[in-house]
Motif scaffolding. Structure first.
Motif, PDB file in Angstrom:
ATOM      1  N   LEU A 199       0.822  -1.197   0.000  1.00 45.03           N
ATOM      2  CA  LEU A 199       0.000   0.000   0.000  1.00 45.03           C
ATOM      3  C   LEU A 199       0.860   1.252   0.000  1.00 45.03           C
ATOM      4  N   ARG A 200       0.426   2.236  -0.778  1.00 41.61           N
ATOM      5  CA  ARG A 200       1.108   3.534  -0.802  1.00 41.61           C
ATOM      6  C   ARG A 200       0.054   4.637  -0.752  1.00 41.61           C
ATOM      7  N   LEU A 201       0.319   5.635   0.086  1.00 40.32           N
ATOM      8  CA  LEU A 201      -0.603   6.764   0.241  1.00 40.32           C
ATOM      9  C   LEU A 201       0.043   8.033  -0.304  1.00 40.32           C
ATOM     10  N   HIS A 202      -0.694   8.730  -1.156  1.00 37.43           N
ATOM     11  CA  HIS A 202      -0.227   9.982  -1.740  1.00 37.43           C
ATOM     12  C   HIS A 202      -1.231  11.089  -1.375  1.00 37.43           C
ATOM     13  N   ILE A 203      -0.715  12.205  -0.879  1.00 33.19           N
ATOM     14  CA  ILE A 203      -1.564  13.358  -0.558  1.00 33.19           C
ATOM     15  C   ILE A 203      -1.127  14.517  -1.436  1.00 33.19           C
ATOM     16  N   GLU A 204      -2.033  14.976  -2.292  1.00 31.50           N
ATOM     17  CA  GLU A 204      -1.730  16.043  -3.237  1.00 31.50           C
ATOM     18  C   GLU A 204      -2.601  17.257  -2.941  1.00 31.50           C
ATOM     19  N   CYS A 205      -2.001  18.444  -3.049  1.00 31.53           N
ATOM     20  CA  CYS A 205      -2.706  19.675  -2.703  1.00 31.53           C
ATOM     21  C   CYS A 205      -2.180  20.800  -3.590  1.00 31.53           C
ATOM     22  N   ASP A 206      -3.083  21.655  -4.050  1.00 31.75           N
ATOM     23  CA  ASP A 206      -2.643  22.818  -4.825  1.00 31.75           C
ATOM     24  C   ASP A 206      -1.705  23.669  -3.966  1.00 31.75           C
ATOM     25  N   GLU A 207      -0.450  23.822  -4.417  1.00 35.97           N
ATOM     26  CA  GLU A 207       0.563  24.489  -3.602  1.00 35.97           C
ATOM     27  C   GLU A 207       0.188  25.926  -3.261  1.00 35.97           C
ATOM     28  N   GLU A 208      -0.408  26.631  -4.213  1.00 38.03           N
ATOM     29  CA  GLU A 208      -0.742  28.033  -3.967  1.00 38.03           C
ATOM     30  C   GLU A 208      -1.862  28.190  -2.932  1.00 38.03           C
ATOM     31  N   ASP A 209      -2.671  27.132  -2.782  1.00 45.66           N
ATOM     32  CA  ASP A 209      -3.781  27.179  -1.816  1.00 45.66           C
ATOM     33  C   ASP A 209      -3.541  26.279  -0.607  1.00 45.66           C
ATOM     34  N   ARG A 210      -2.333  25.752  -0.466  1.00 42.90           N
ATOM     35  CA  ARG A 210      -2.075  24.745   0.570  1.00 42.90           C
ATOM     36  C   ARG A 210      -2.461  25.245   1.970  1.00 42.90           C
ATOM     37  N   GLU A 211      -1.992  26.415   2.341  1.00 43.49           N
ATOM     38  CA  GLU A 211      -2.267  26.915   3.692  1.00 43.49           C
ATOM     39  C   GLU A 211      -3.758  27.135   3.916  1.00 43.49           C
ATOM     40  N   SER A 212      -4.426  27.676   2.905  1.00 42.83           N
ATOM     41  CA  SER A 212      -5.876  27.904   3.030  1.00 42.83           C
ATOM     42  C   SER A 212      -6.628  26.586   3.140  1.00 42.83           C
ATOM     43  N   ILE A 213      -6.213  25.594   2.353  1.00 45.88           N
ATOM     44  CA  ILE A 213      -6.879  24.288   2.377  1.00 45.88           C
ATOM     45  C   ILE A 213      -6.712  23.620   3.737  1.00 45.88           C
ATOM     46  N   LEU A 214      -5.492  23.647   4.277  1.00 44.74           N
ATOM     47  CA  LEU A 214      -5.226  22.982   5.550  1.00 44.74           C
ATOM     48  C   LEU A 214      -5.982  23.632   6.707  1.00 44.74           C
ATOM     49  N   ARG A 215      -6.322  24.930   6.560  1.00 44.77           N
ATOM     50  CA  ARG A 215      -7.068  25.624   7.613  1.00 44.77           C
ATOM     51  C   ARG A 215      -8.578  25.428   7.496  1.00 44.77           C
ATOM     52  N   CYS A 216      -9.033  24.970   6.340  1.00 37.54           N
ATOM     53  CA  CYS A 216     -10.478  24.751   6.164  1.00 37.54           C
ATOM     54  C   CYS A 216     -10.989  23.728   7.177  1.00 37.54           C
ATOM     55  N   ARG A 217     -12.236  23.892   7.582  1.00 36.47           N
ATOM     56  CA  ARG A 217     -12.824  22.995   8.577  1.00 36.47           C
ATOM     57  C   ARG A 217     -13.854  22.098   7.903  1.00 36.47           C
ATOM     58  N   ILE A 218     -13.791  20.816   8.262  1.00 30.78           N
ATOM     59  CA  ILE A 218     -14.693  19.815   7.709  1.00 30.78           C
ATOM     60  C   ILE A 218     -15.213  18.936   8.845  1.00 30.78           C
ATOM     61  N   PRO A 219     -16.296  18.201   8.627  1.00 28.58           N
ATOM     62  CA  PRO A 219     -16.787  17.303   9.681  1.00 28.58           C
ATOM     63  C   PRO A 219     -15.740  16.262  10.057  1.00 28.58           C
ATOM     64  N   LYS A 220     -15.614  16.018  11.344  1.00 31.75           N
ATOM     65  CA  LYS A 220     -14.649  15.017  11.814  1.00 31.75           C
ATOM     66  C   LYS A 220     -14.976  13.649  11.235  1.00 31.75           C
ATOM     67  N   LEU A 221     -13.944  12.885  10.913  1.00 35.39           N
ATOM     68  CA  LEU A 221     -14.072  11.543  10.328  1.00 35.39           C
ATOM     69  C   LEU A 221     -14.805  11.587   8.990  1.00 35.39           C
ATOM     70  N   THR A 222     -14.376  12.522   8.144  1.00 37.64           N
ATOM     71  CA  THR A 222     -14.877  12.562   6.770  1.00 37.64           C
ATOM     72  C   THR A 222     -14.001  11.733   5.849  1.00 37.64           C
ATOM     73  N   LEU A 223     -12.691  11.800   6.026  1.00 35.38           N
ATOM     74  CA  LEU A 223     -11.762  11.173   5.087  1.00 35.38           C
ATOM     75  C   LEU A 223     -11.410   9.733   5.440  1.00 35.38           C
ATOM     76  N   GLN A 224     -11.177   9.458   6.732  1.00 34.54           N
ATOM     77  CA  GLN A 224     -10.698   8.118   7.118  1.00 34.54           C
ATOM     78  C   GLN A 224     -11.660   6.985   6.735  1.00 34.54           C
ATOM     79  N   PRO A 225     -12.986   7.134   6.944  1.00 39.74           N
ATOM     80  CA  PRO A 225     -13.876   6.032   6.531  1.00 39.74           C
ATOM     81  C   PRO A 225     -13.829   5.750   5.032  1.00 39.74           C
ATOM     82  N   ILE A 226     -13.625   6.793   4.222  1.00 40.53           N
ATOM     83  CA  ILE A 226     -13.544   6.584   2.775  1.00 40.53           C
ATOM     84  C   ILE A 226     -12.223   5.926   2.418  1.00 40.53           C
ATOM     85  N   LEU A 227     -11.152   6.354   3.095  1.00 44.90           N
ATOM     86  CA  LEU A 227      -9.850   5.720   2.877  1.00 44.90           C
ATOM     87  C   LEU A 227      -9.910   4.245   3.250  1.00 44.90           C
TER      88      LEU A 227
END
Length: 342
Positions: A196-224
């Motif tokens: 298994l290999r995990l890759h996390i890709e993010c638009d570099e120019e928006d990286r800081e804004s994206i990382l600060r965005c708030r989303i519901p807890k446990l949104t990504l892990q169940p899909i992963l």
């Protein structure tokens, strides 16, 4: 309630039409016979006053009361905004409004709910506390025995449980969700190794804004987790999991993809159909023996928080892989979230 109000309006209109017909007939007969007009004028004025009282004094107040109560029941109007002095029809209606207000504003009810919430919060801390102590004990024993892999796995598992169980916030930063995904993936790597290999890709120019965005807890892990179990685990060879994040003007876009076995058109169609159902419709079918419960759970939570225009959609091709696309409104801080929740 609407049936009663329609009957009131219909009765008032019918009474008015009947009165107009009767007064018109009386006036016609009076003119033909040369009778006095004064009684007719008096009767007409009295009748118009009676109709006006029936309409403005009974029908209109009732309709206003009905409209405001329906707004309250639908959640669009606080009960305090219902003007009891203006629209009460009878003393009984006034007492009814007063009793409802007492129930809604009862400090006893508020305090009871508060105490119950505090009790449940304290009770729910017991099992996690025991779990963390046990995991720390296992980690210590593993380090003493020189089994570093077991110690690292136990540490990762404890961090994962601290996030999923103890962190009580509904909304978390994207960075926190990604860290939890990395922790979960680290645990899975002890099972699958380099498969298994995990890759996390993010638009570099928006990286800081994206990382600060708030989303519901446990949104990504169940899909992963779903991608691993139903996608890459069944694949021969190395499986790649990719999380891509980007921003539009108003939305946060997240795509979680894998190059696993994919799914056929019928399975994909059924899964996207489930994602299109309301929470109530899905609850009626929750006993079905079919997959996709984790995905539907995440999708329903997103739509309950933000509305039907947000959520997820799945794209897949058999033998190629699967991609889950999530759309969430851009929320940067608690103030925006609370403002949106009002």
């Amino acid at each position: 309630m609407s049936f009663i109000s329609n009957r009131i309006v219909a009765f008032t209109v019918a009474a008015g039409l009947l009165g107009i017909f009767m007064t018109g007939s009386y006036f016609y007969q009076a003119v033909r016979k040369g009778a006095a007009i004064v009684p007719f004028v008096v009767m007409t004025v009295c009748f118009l006053l009676l109709i006006s009282f029936a309409y403005f004094g009974i029908a209109c107040p009732y309709l206003r009361w009905r409209h405001k109560v329906e707004q309250f029941l639908d959640g669009y109007l606080p009960f305090e905004e219902i003007d009891s002095q203006d629209i009460m029809l009878t003393p009984y209606t006034y007492l009814e409004e007063k009793k409802i207000s007492e129930i809604l504003n009862s400090t006893q009810v508020v305090n009871l709910n508060k105490r119950q919430a505090q009790y449940l919060a304290l009770q729910n801390q017991i099992n996690p506390h025991f779990l963390y102590n046990t995991l720390d004990g296992i980690r210590s024993e593993a380090l003493i025995a020189g089994v570093e892999s077991v110690a690292e796995m136990t540490e990762a598992l404890a961090a994962f449980f601290r996030y999923t169980i103890s962190k009580t916030e509904n909304m978390v930063a994207v960075e926190e969700e990604l860290d939890n995904c990395k922790t979960y993936f680290k645990i899975q790597q002890y099972r699958f190794g380099d498969r298994l290999r995990l890759h996390i890709e993010c638009d570099e120019e928006d990286r800081e804004s994206i990382l600060r965005c708030r989303i519901p807890k446990l949104t990504l892990q169940p899909i992963l987790e779903n991608s691993i179990i139903h996608g890459t685990e069944l694949k021969i060879g190395t499986g790649n999991l990719t999380i891509r994040l980007g921003l539009t003007q108003t939305r946060l876009l997240i795509k979680i993809s894998d190059d696993g076995v994919g799914m056929d058109e019928q399975t994909l169609e059924r899964l996207n159909e489930k994602l299109g159902k309301t929470v109530e419709q899905f609850d009626l079918q929750k006993n079905e023996k079919s997959g996709g419960i984790a995905l539907v759970n995440v999708n329903n939570r997103i739509q309950l928080l933000f509305g039907k225009e947000y959520g997820m959609h799945i794209f897949s091709m058999e033998g190629v892989g699967t991609e889950v696309e999530i759309t969430i409104p851009i929320i940067k801080n608690e103030r925006e979230w609370k403002k949106r929740s009002v």
